[in-house]
Design an enzyme around this catalytic site. Structure first.
Site, PDB file in Angstrom:
ATOM      1  CB  SER A   1      28.162  14.932  34.806  1.00 41.48           C
ATOM      2  OG  SER A   1      27.528  15.779  33.861  1.00 41.48           O
TER       3      SER A   1
ATOM      4  CE1 TYR B   1      24.610  16.121  38.682  1.00 45.97           C
ATOM      5  CE2 TYR B   1      25.552  17.227  36.760  1.00 45.97           C
ATOM      6  CZ  TYR B   1      25.047  16.085  37.361  1.00 45.97           C
ATOM      7  OH  TYR B   1      24.984  14.907  36.659  1.00 45.97           O
TER       8      TYR B   1
HETATM    9  P1  NAP Z   1      17.785   9.458  38.205  1.00 46.40           P
HETATM   10  O1  NAP Z   1      16.963   8.732  37.213  1.00 46.40           O
HETATM   11  O2  NAP Z   1      17.191  10.580  38.984  1.00 46.40           O
HETATM   12  O3  NAP Z   1      18.402   8.388  39.194  1.00 46.40           O
HETATM   13  C1  NAP Z   1      19.103   8.746  40.348  1.00 46.40           C
HETATM   14  C2  NAP Z   1      18.776   7.720  41.410  1.00 46.40           C
HETATM   15  O4  NAP Z   1      19.616   8.008  42.553  1.00 46.40           O
HETATM   16  C3  NAP Z   1      17.324   7.807  41.885  1.00 46.40           C
HETATM   17  O5  NAP Z   1      16.774   6.519  42.017  1.00 46.40           O
HETATM   18  C4  NAP Z   1      17.466   8.496  43.225  1.00 46.40           C
HETATM   19  O6  NAP Z   1      16.443   8.166  44.154  1.00 46.40           O
HETATM   20  C5  NAP Z   1      18.784   7.961  43.697  1.00 46.40           C
HETATM   21  N1  NAP Z   1      19.315   8.778  44.775  1.00 46.40           N
HETATM   22  C6  NAP Z   1      19.315  10.138  44.864  1.00 46.40           C
HETATM   23  N2  NAP Z   1      19.845  10.522  46.019  1.00 46.40           N
HETATM   24  C7  NAP Z   1      20.189   9.394  46.691  1.00 46.40           C
HETATM   25  C8  NAP Z   1      20.763   9.144  47.943  1.00 46.40           C
HETATM   26  N3  NAP Z   1      21.095  10.149  48.763  1.00 46.40           N
HETATM   27  N4  NAP Z   1      20.972   7.869  48.320  1.00 46.40           N
HETATM   28  C9  NAP Z   1      20.622   6.843  47.521  1.00 46.40           C
HETATM   29  N5  NAP Z   1      20.058   7.015  46.303  1.00 46.40           N
HETATM   30  C10 NAP Z   1      19.847   8.283  45.894  1.00 46.40           C
HETATM   31  O7  NAP Z   1      19.057  10.108  37.498  1.00 46.40           O
HETATM   32  P2  NAP Z   1      20.109   9.485  36.460  1.00 46.40           P
HETATM   33  O8  NAP Z   1      20.148  10.407  35.329  1.00 46.40           O
HETATM   34  O9  NAP Z   1      19.922   8.039  36.248  1.00 46.40           O
HETATM   35  O10 NAP Z   1      21.431   9.738  37.301  1.00 46.40           O
HETATM   36  C11 NAP Z   1      22.349   8.694  37.613  1.00 46.40           C
HETATM   37  C12 NAP Z   1      23.735   9.310  37.691  1.00 46.40           C
HETATM   38  O11 NAP Z   1      24.115   9.765  36.384  1.00 46.40           O
HETATM   39  C13 NAP Z   1      23.798  10.538  38.604  1.00 46.40           C
HETATM   40  O12 NAP Z   1      24.999  10.512  39.329  1.00 46.40           O
HETATM   41  C14 NAP Z   1      23.809  11.693  37.628  1.00 46.40           C
HETATM   42  O13 NAP Z   1      24.446  12.820  38.160  1.00 46.40           O
HETATM   43  C15 NAP Z   1      24.584  11.090  36.477  1.00 46.40           C
HETATM   44  N6  NAP Z   1      24.398  11.758  35.196  1.00 46.40           N
HETATM   45  C16 NAP Z   1      23.170  11.844  34.628  1.00 46.40           C
HETATM   46  C17 NAP Z   1      23.043  12.489  33.414  1.00 46.40           C
HETATM   47  C18 NAP Z   1      21.725  12.628  32.707  1.00 46.40           C
HETATM   48  O14 NAP Z   1      21.630  13.389  31.737  1.00 46.40           O
HETATM   49  N7  NAP Z   1      20.689  11.931  33.114  1.00 46.40           N
HETATM   50  C19 NAP Z   1      24.162  13.039  32.790  1.00 46.40           C
HETATM   51  C20 NAP Z   1      25.396  12.945  33.408  1.00 46.40           C
HETATM   52  C21 NAP Z   1      25.499  12.289  34.623  1.00 46.40           C
HETATM   53  P3  NAP Z   1      15.199   9.180  44.331  1.00 46.40           P
HETATM   54  O15 NAP Z   1      14.489   9.157  43.014  1.00 46.40           O
HETATM   55  O16 NAP Z   1      14.441   8.603  45.470  1.00 46.40           O
HETATM   56  O17 NAP Z   1      15.814  10.531  44.631  1.00 46.40           O
END
Ligand code: NAP
Length: 248
Positions: free
Chosen positions: A142, A155
């Site tokens: 991130s 985080y």
């Molecule tokens: P998201 O839509 O919440 O997707 C995260 C996915 O990971 C969800 O399907 C979640 O399942 C799953 N997950 C959570 N804990 C888990 C576990 N212990 N084992 C297996 N699966 C798990 O969020 P996203 O934004 O796409 O995030 C994806 C990645 O990008 C993350 O690493 C996040 O930190 C990173 N990121 C996101 C942003 C942003 O602004 N969105 C920015 C920088 C980095 P559940 O829904 O069942 O929990």
């Protein structure tokens, strides 16, 4: 349409939502067979990828649990016969003043974001080295792993560690496995929604040079690039689809 991933198998975590779901679609569109892993059943994403002509199987489990990861990698090998690319998208956050954060909450964030990345990477790299073809690891950190953010200590610390793990693994497993990272800025997923983020923090997210929230497709494009033939001289690097929030 294929973009150079024909014959490759991509193991992708967090595929039931957000960036992971978009990565599954984009990798499949580039020709890879995708094995998706998520806490929530990946069935919806699998069906959607198949409806677009892609090949995808799924596994429900927790990336922070060693037996789940070992079981998922074994099932991927049973399903597709190999594993060439691993993408660590699963992640979580806990917006909380650090002096009020419990040990349990801190450990949960670190377990999913860092231990999960370690476990999936370790099991995937074992396969990549044993089948002799090498492979690619794409970790998702991130921009906050560089910047830090008040109320997001666990985080930010976990994502900073993912950046560092990426560089360490790039050195340890060169030249057979290329290990890179994508460090997104604010992206339109549930992680920017009310379950993870207060409205005040959400409102501040566009205070970056490009003055908007990014899309999951803009992150998936970076993931596909680092997985493919255009990135053969890259390891230990981090690409930032972040709207200019960080310019390292
Ligand atoms: P998201 O839509 O919440 O997707 C995260 C996915 O990971 C969800 O399907 C979640 O399942 C799953 N997950 C959570 N804990 C888990 C576990 N212990 N084992 C297996 N699966 C798990 O969020 P996203 O934004 O796409 O995030 C994806 C990645 O990008 C993350 O690493 C996040 O930190 C990173 N990121 C996101 C942003 C942003 O602004 N969105 C920015 C920088 C980095 P559940 O829904 O069942 O929990």
């Amino acid at each position: 349409m294929s973009a150079g991933l024909d014959g490759k198998v991509a193991f992708v975590t967090g595929v039931s939502s957000g960036i992971g779901a978009a990565a599954a679609h984009a990798l499949a569109a580039a020709g890879a067979r995708v094995f998706g892993f998520d806490l929530t059943s990946p069935a919806v994403t699998c069906d959607a990828v198949r409806a677009c002509g892609g090949d995808m199987a799924g596994y429900r489990g927790d990336v922070s649990v060693e037996d789940d990861v070992i079981g998922a990698v074994g099932t991927c090998l049973d399903s597709f016969g190999t594993l060439d690319i691993a993408v660590n998208c699963a992640g979580t956050a806990n917006e909380c003043p650090s002096l009020e954060e419990t040990v349990e909450d801190f450990d949960r964030v670190v377990a999913v974001n860092l231990r999960g990345t370690f476990l999936v990477g370790r099991e995937s790299i074992r396969q990549m080295l044993s089948h002799g073809k090498g492979g690619r690891i794409v970790n998702i950190a991130s921009d906050l792993g560089y910047l830090g953010r008040a109320g997001y200590g666990s985080y930010c610390a976990s994502k900073g560690a993912v950046l560092s793990l990426t560089r360490s693994w790039a050195r340890e497993f060169a030249p057979r496995v290329l290990v890179n990272c994508v460090a997104p800025g604010p992206i339109d997923t549930p992680m920017l929604g009310p379950d993870f983020m207060s409205p005040e923090v959400r409102a501040s997210e566009t205070a970056i040079p490009l003055a908007r929230i990014g899309s999951v497709e803009e992150v998936a494009a970076a993931i596909v690039f680092l997985s493919g033939p255009g990135a053969t001289f890259m390891t230990g690097q981090t690409i930032g689809p972040n709207g200019g929030s960080v310019m390292p």
